[in-house]
Enzyme design. Sequence first.
Site, short mmCIF file in Angstrom:
data_model
loop_
_atom_site.label_atom_id
_atom_site.label_comp_id
_atom_site.label_asym_id
_atom_site.label_seq_id
_atom_site.Cartn_x
_atom_site.Cartn_y
_atom_site.Cartn_z
N LYS A 49 0.85 -1.20 0.00
CA LYS A 49 0.00 0.00 0.00
C LYS A 49 0.88 1.25 0.00
CE LYS A 49 -3.78 -2.47 2.06
NZ LYS A 49 -4.35 -3.12 3.20
N GLN A 93 -5.36 -1.99 9.25
CA GLN A 93 -5.01 -3.27 8.63
C GLN A 93 -5.58 -4.42 9.47
OE1 GLN A 93 -3.43 -3.68 5.60
NE2 GLN A 93 -3.91 -5.85 5.85
N ASP A 116 -11.82 2.17 3.49
CA ASP A 116 -12.25 0.80 3.16
C ASP A 116 -13.77 0.69 3.01
OD1 ASP A 116 -10.16 -1.01 2.77
OD2 ASP A 116 -9.73 -1.15 4.91
#
Length: 278
Positions: A49, A93, A116
């Site tokens: 990322k 995460q 997200d």
Amino acid sequence: MAIILDGKKLRDKILDNLKDKVASFQIKPKLVVILAGEDSASKIYVENKRKFAHKTGIISEVINYSSDVKESVLIDKIKELNNDQSVHAILVQLPLPSHISKDKVINAITPEKDVDGFTPYNTSKLFSCDIPYVYPCTPKGILLLLDEYGIDIEGKHAVVVGRSQIVGHPLAQMLLNRNATVTVCHSHTKNLAQITKTADIIISAVGKNIIKGEMLKSDCVVVDVGIFKDESGKLSGDVDFDSSSKIASYISPVPGGVGPMTITSLMLNTVELFEKTL
Ligand code: NAP
């Protein structure tokens, strides 16, 4: 032989365009990733990322915590980031260490920075056919891939295998919102092959070798989300590529299919959240 749904190629195309767009901004979008613990796969994902954010001109910061970090420490940090105007996107995460409530931590992210699309606000928008701030990355990437290859979704029978909160469930809703007829299968589904045989589009997100060529309808589209190491330590997907690519019209490979599209969506979502603040 099926046409390959090439996620890497599409990733490079989209991120090249996004890089030009980011270069035109005076202030740069900023993504903050919170990583708690020592999970080796998570570390690789986070590094990836960071790498693609850097390539695209997005500022990224990774905040590392040890595996014994207190839940309240993560929540306090998220609240601080929520109030920090230089931060546009926050990602936690997963998985988190087992003593931490994933829901409590995710719910602490303000929906405007929830890159997200996992917070209750964004999820409820998605499931009420309204517009969330952003769509979850993996389902969004899959739809971008299907669209790139001109694959029609409307009116098609889409079978989604797997119903996780991060892939199967939101993906099924997004396909429904695009007027597919959607069947969702899971570990309690009986006669999976009977169902997959009727699919025009089959998307498997399980994490086991579960889809074989003989389970497919001729000329269907196959998207393989699964990525895991098999008993011999080899990287594998859910779909048996050799037998399935002889039956399907399109198929995504592992690696090089859905994975690159997930990272692409993360970069797109970061920029979308940033643009909403302008
Ligand atoms: P997950 O949370 O473990 O969910 C797996 C789903 O598969 C569950 O809904 C489960 O059903 C279902 N399932 C398990 N065994 C089954 C069976 N025999 N028949 C039918 N369904 C079955 O997994 P996830 O997070 O969605 O991830 C799935 C896979 O995708 C993993 O390999 C993961 O690494 C990969 N992944 C890849 C990307 C990417 O960007 N490439 C992104 C995310 C995930 P129940 O609900 O009944 O338990």
